[in-house]
Scaffold this motif. Structure first.
Motif, PDB file in Angstrom:
ATOM      1  N   SER A  97      -2.136  20.539  24.420  1.00 18.05           N
ATOM      2  CA  SER A  97      -2.932  19.757  25.376  1.00 18.05           C
ATOM      3  C   SER A  97      -2.100  18.653  26.015  1.00 18.05           C
ATOM      4  O   SER A  97      -2.548  18.014  26.967  1.00 18.05           O
ATOM      5  CB  SER A  97      -4.144  19.141  24.678  1.00 18.05           C
ATOM      6  N   SER A 104     -10.522  20.424  14.184  1.00 15.45           N
ATOM      7  CA  SER A 104     -10.897  21.795  13.801  1.00 15.45           C
ATOM      8  C   SER A 104     -12.386  21.886  13.493  1.00 15.45           C
ATOM      9  O   SER A 104     -13.016  22.927  13.696  1.00 15.45           O
ATOM     10  CB  SER A 104     -10.068  22.250  12.590  1.00 15.45           C
ATOM     11  N   MET A 153      -4.445  15.566  10.310  1.00 18.22           N
ATOM     12  CA  MET A 153      -4.566  15.853  11.727  1.00 18.22           C
ATOM     13  C   MET A 153      -5.480  17.042  11.919  1.00 18.22           C
ATOM     14  O   MET A 153      -5.304  18.091  11.326  1.00 18.22           O
ATOM     15  CB  MET A 153      -3.196  16.193  12.292  1.00 18.22           C
ATOM     16  N   GLY A 154      -6.471  16.880  12.752  1.00 19.56           N
ATOM     17  CA  GLY A 154      -7.359  17.984  13.082  1.00 19.56           C
ATOM     18  C   GLY A 154      -8.426  18.226  12.033  1.00 19.56           C
ATOM     19  O   GLY A 154      -9.289  19.075  12.224  1.00 19.56           O
ATOM     20  N   SER A 155      -8.405  17.536  10.903  1.00 22.04           N
ATOM     21  CA  SER A 155      -9.422  17.806   9.893  1.00 22.04           C
ATOM     22  C   SER A 155     -10.721  17.089  10.263  1.00 22.04           C
ATOM     23  O   SER A 155     -10.700  16.021  10.864  1.00 22.04           O
ATOM     24  CB  SER A 155      -8.939  17.357   8.517  1.00 22.04           C
ATOM     25  N   GLY A 157     -12.404  14.346  31.047  1.00 22.88           N
ATOM     26  CA  GLY A 157     -11.483  15.128  30.210  1.00 22.88           C
ATOM     27  C   GLY A 157     -12.245  16.147  29.422  1.00 22.88           C
ATOM     28  O   GLY A 157     -13.425  16.381  29.649  1.00 22.88           O
ATOM     29  N   THR A 158     -11.525  16.777  28.500  1.00 21.76           N
ATOM     30  CA  THR A 158     -12.128  17.841  27.708  1.00 21.76           C
ATOM     31  C   THR A 158     -12.538  17.287  26.378  1.00 21.76           C
ATOM     32  O   THR A 158     -12.622  17.946  25.412  1.00 21.76           O
ATOM     33  CB  THR A 158     -11.173  19.010  27.534  1.00 21.76           C
ATOM     34  N   GLY A 218     -17.346  13.767  19.558  1.00 20.79           N
ATOM     35  CA  GLY A 218     -16.376  12.914  20.255  1.00 20.79           C
ATOM     36  C   GLY A 218     -14.953  13.207  19.834  1.00 20.79           C
ATOM     37  O   GLY A 218     -14.078  12.362  19.922  1.00 20.79           O
ATOM     38  N   GLU A 219     -14.678  14.437  19.382  1.00 20.79           N
ATOM     39  CA  GLU A 219     -13.360  14.799  18.866  1.00 20.79           C
ATOM     40  C   GLU A 219     -12.952  16.172  19.395  1.00 20.79           C
ATOM     41  O   GLU A 219     -13.743  16.851  20.060  1.00 20.79           O
ATOM     42  CB  GLU A 219     -13.407  14.882  17.333  1.00 20.79           C
ATOM     43  N   ASN A 220     -11.735  16.568  19.073  1.00 19.24           N
ATOM     44  CA  ASN A 220     -11.292  17.929  19.347  1.00 19.24           C
ATOM     45  C   ASN A 220     -10.684  18.531  18.083  1.00 19.24           C
ATOM     46  O   ASN A 220      -9.834  19.394  18.150  1.00 19.24           O
ATOM     47  CB  ASN A 220     -10.246  17.927  20.464  1.00 19.24           C
ATOM     48  N   THR A 243      -8.733  23.365  26.114  1.00 20.58           N
ATOM     49  CA  THR A 243      -7.708  22.484  25.540  1.00 20.58           C
ATOM     50  C   THR A 243      -6.324  22.825  26.092  1.00 20.58           C
ATOM     51  O   THR A 243      -5.580  21.952  26.525  1.00 20.58           O
ATOM     52  CB  THR A 243      -7.697  22.601  23.995  1.00 20.58           C
ATOM     53  N   LEU A 266      -3.652  21.733  19.763  1.00 21.79           N
ATOM     54  CA  LEU A 266      -3.812  20.330  20.174  1.00 21.79           C
ATOM     55  C   LEU A 266      -2.546  19.818  20.861  1.00 21.79           C
ATOM     56  O   LEU A 266      -2.623  19.082  21.846  1.00 21.79           O
ATOM     57  CB  LEU A 266      -4.120  19.443  18.961  1.00 21.79           C
ATOM     58  N   ARG A 282      -3.611  23.071  15.134  1.00 20.48           N
ATOM     59  CA  ARG A 282      -2.710  21.925  15.354  1.00 20.48           C
ATOM     60  C   ARG A 282      -1.771  22.170  16.552  1.00 20.48           C
ATOM     61  O   ARG A 282      -1.697  21.319  17.456  1.00 20.48           O
ATOM     62  CB  ARG A 282      -1.917  21.641  14.073  1.00 20.48           C
TER      63      ARG A 282
END
Lengths: 271, 330
Positions: B218, B276, B5-7, B329-330, B272-274, B81, B215, B212
């Motif tokens: 959010s 890290s 997650m988040g990587s 959105g963000t 296209g992501e949020n 976020t 996120l 994490r």
């Protein structure tokens, strides 16, 4: 000792009380369905049960009051699926499911490879296999709901709270979602409280029905034991004239179907 | 495909590597650009004057450009976020206006650049603490309360700033206040920036470690709580760290607009992501933007221009682009 016990639950917004003095018990392996017209207090009751809304009364799970638990302890035992997720950023479906593991990780911890595998399995189970990397925000509302179900299943809590999980799902996926929930609850000794819009779905999948009206718990029905006539009478008090019928599908499985009956006199809308 | 997650994904890693390479190139240009000409040969040969200019002026200025742009962008990423608002920035809780009032007080009542830096930092910190303390009065800890508290603190700080400007000498002090507010990396010395940069770096490390939970913030507050997050406490820590990082930079450079908006959105558009990696890419883009704007500020005219002119020149059209993109959105 009951699995989940609620006593004298009252909650509302500001000074307005929406639900009042609600008490009920759920046994292990049971699904309790919340039914009621719009504005009857179903969502408020679910939010109060999981402590999102301040409330009076007590909610005790396996002898432990939920009110005394920290968010992490609570999330370790209970999984919640909101009517609609507030996630509005670009994030992958996999990351949404991995959020379900947060209670098991430290604040600075990261999900393990095993957790990632389980998250992928859960996505596959709800029909989103192979779509782990897709943007959650670009999913349809129904797919988002399935993704949240995968997150709740991955979290592996003892008690599920679901707020109209079938609202955005098509006919087929509604049944699939409830079957998944039922299997999980029965086989693994869990329980669920779910509000539902569709009474037919509730009649066929829930072990007991909590009928809300005007913010109070009017009746508790047991679809497996109560006669259709009794349930028909009680449901008619909430939904207007309805009739219940036992039907069989081609395999011979019995299902209860609720039909709308003609209203005598002029029907008025009042919410 | 990502592992955790988040990587970051492979695409994000490539963008980050490209961003870092571009930043290195721009930093090298920044080190050699200015009124006093520096050459690699001169520095290599140990020219005393060139080395002194390099270490006392150019290195510190470039370092603040790199760290400052990174911090402003990461803080913007975090705010957007956490508040689920693509236009959010640390300004919403009054950092800029607090720092401006603090700097104005420093210019009027103390002497020396270091005193102004410390005073600006104290002003920013006071604004942050007041905003967060006021929002803590709401026992439900809603994010909207923080924004409302920030608006109140912003108004209060603006009033204080106006009062200070009224008492300022129009020839000298008022001009200094206005120039500080316009933002510039000119005159930053190694002595004044040390503690601020260390604190800023510590806050940035904390924000990356907390990616994490950021996120999870959010999501709706109730949903985040049911995912096991102590929403009020974590949000307080995250916002405090993001705002402190910005306070450190603003106290050194004055107000620098649009980096916190432009860089994170640019990174999100690219990946296209949020995750890290996108947060890191946003930081790198922020550094690139600020270092580039600072080079332009030094070279575009005979006299040095405020750096905010160039960040705003890029930021304003981008803001219009974001609005017409339909706020997806963000």
């Amino acid at each position: 000792m009951s699995f989940f016990s609620v006593r004298g639950l009252s909650a509302g917004y500001g000074k307005k009380t929406v639900i009042e003095n609600i008490s009920f018990d759920i046994k292990e392996g049971e699904i309790a369905g919340l039914l009621g017209a719009n504005g009857s207090g179903k969502t408020t009751m679910l939010k109060a049960l999981c402590g999102i809304l301040p409330h009076e009364g007590s909610c005790v799970l396996l002898g432990q009051p939920l009110e005394e638990m920290s968010p992490r302890q609570l999330a370790g035992l209970c999984s919640y699926i909101p009517q609609r997720s507030g996630i509005s950023i670009d994030i992958s479906a996999l990351d949404v499911v991995l959020m379900g593991f947060h209670p098991r990780l430290g604040l600075l911890g990261r999900p393990s490879q095993k957790m990632r595998q389980k998250a992928c399995e859960m996505l596959k189970l709800v029909g989103l296999g192979g779509r782990e990397g897709e943007n959650y925000r670009h999913f349809s509302e129904g797919q988002k709901q399935l993704c949240l179900l995968a997150r709740a299943l991955a979290a592996d809590g003892k008690l599920f709270f679901l707020d109209e999980p079938e609202g955005a799902l098509d006919f087929c996926h509604r049944f699939r979602m409830m079957e998944l929930l039922k299997n999980r609850v029965k086989k693994e000794g869990k329980a669920a409280v779910t509000s539902l819009h569709d009474p037919s779905l509730a009649l066929n999948f829930c072990d007991r029905l909590l009928i809300l009206s005007g913010g109070t718990l009017r009746f508790i029905l047991n679809p497996k034991q109560d006669s259709p006539k009794k349930m028909q009478e009680k449901l008619s008090e909430v939904y207007g004239p309805v009739s219940l019928h036992r039907c069989r599908n081609q395999r011979g499985d019995e299902q209860l179907v609720m039909l709308r009956e003609p209203q005598e006199g002029k029907e008025t809308w009042k919410l | 495909m990502k592992l955790f997650m988040g990587s970051p994904t492979v695409k994000t890693r490539i963008f980050c590597a490209a961003g870092a390479a571009l930043l290195l190139a721009l930093a090298a240009v920044s080190l050699l650009t200015g009124k006093y000409p520096l050459t690699i040969e001169g520095l290599w040969a140990g020219d005393e004057m060139q080395l002194r200019v390099f270490w006392t002026l150019r290195a510190s200025r470039t370092l603040v450009g790199v760290v400052g742009g990174f911090a402003l962008a990461v803080a913007g990423f975090v705010y957007q976020t956490v508040f689920r608002n693509p236009l959010a920035s640390p300004d919403v809780i009054g950092v800029s206006s607090g720092a401006s009032a603090g700097a104005a007080a420093g210019i009027l009542f103390f002497s020396g650049a270091a005193a102004v830096t410390v005073s600006a930092f104290a002003g920013a910190l006071a604004a942050v603490c007041l905003s967060l303390a006021l929002s803590a009065l709401d026992r439900f800890g809603k994010s909207g309360t923080i924004v409302l508290a920030g608006i109140a603190v912003h108004s209060l700080a603006q009033t204080a700033l106006m009062c200070l400007k009224l008492t300022a000498d129009p020839e000298r002090e008022l001009a200094s206040i206005e120039y500080w507010i316009m933002g510039s990396l000119n005159g930053i010395s190694g002595y004044s920036m040390g503690p601020a940069l260390w604190l800023c770096a510590a806050c940035l490390v904390l924000l990356f470690l907390l990616h994490r939970p950021i996120l999870i913030l959010s999501a709706e507050e109730g949903e985040a709580r049911m995912l096991g997050l102590s929403v009020g406490k974590v949000r307080f820590v995250v916002l405090l760290a993001a705002t402190l990082a910005v306070s450190c930079i603003v106290s050194l450079s004055g107000l620098i607009g649009f980096v916190g908006l432009l860089a994170p959105h640019g990174a999100r558009l690219m990946t296209g992501e949020n995750d890290s990696g996108t947060m890191l890419l946003g930081g790198l883009l922020g550094s690139v933007l600020l270092v580039w704007a600072d080079i332009l500020a030094r070279t575009a005219a005979a006299t040095e221009l405020p750096v905010s002119i160039f960040t705003s020149l890029l930021g304003a059209p981008f803001l219009v682009f974001l609005i017409f993109r339909g706020r997806q959105g963000t």
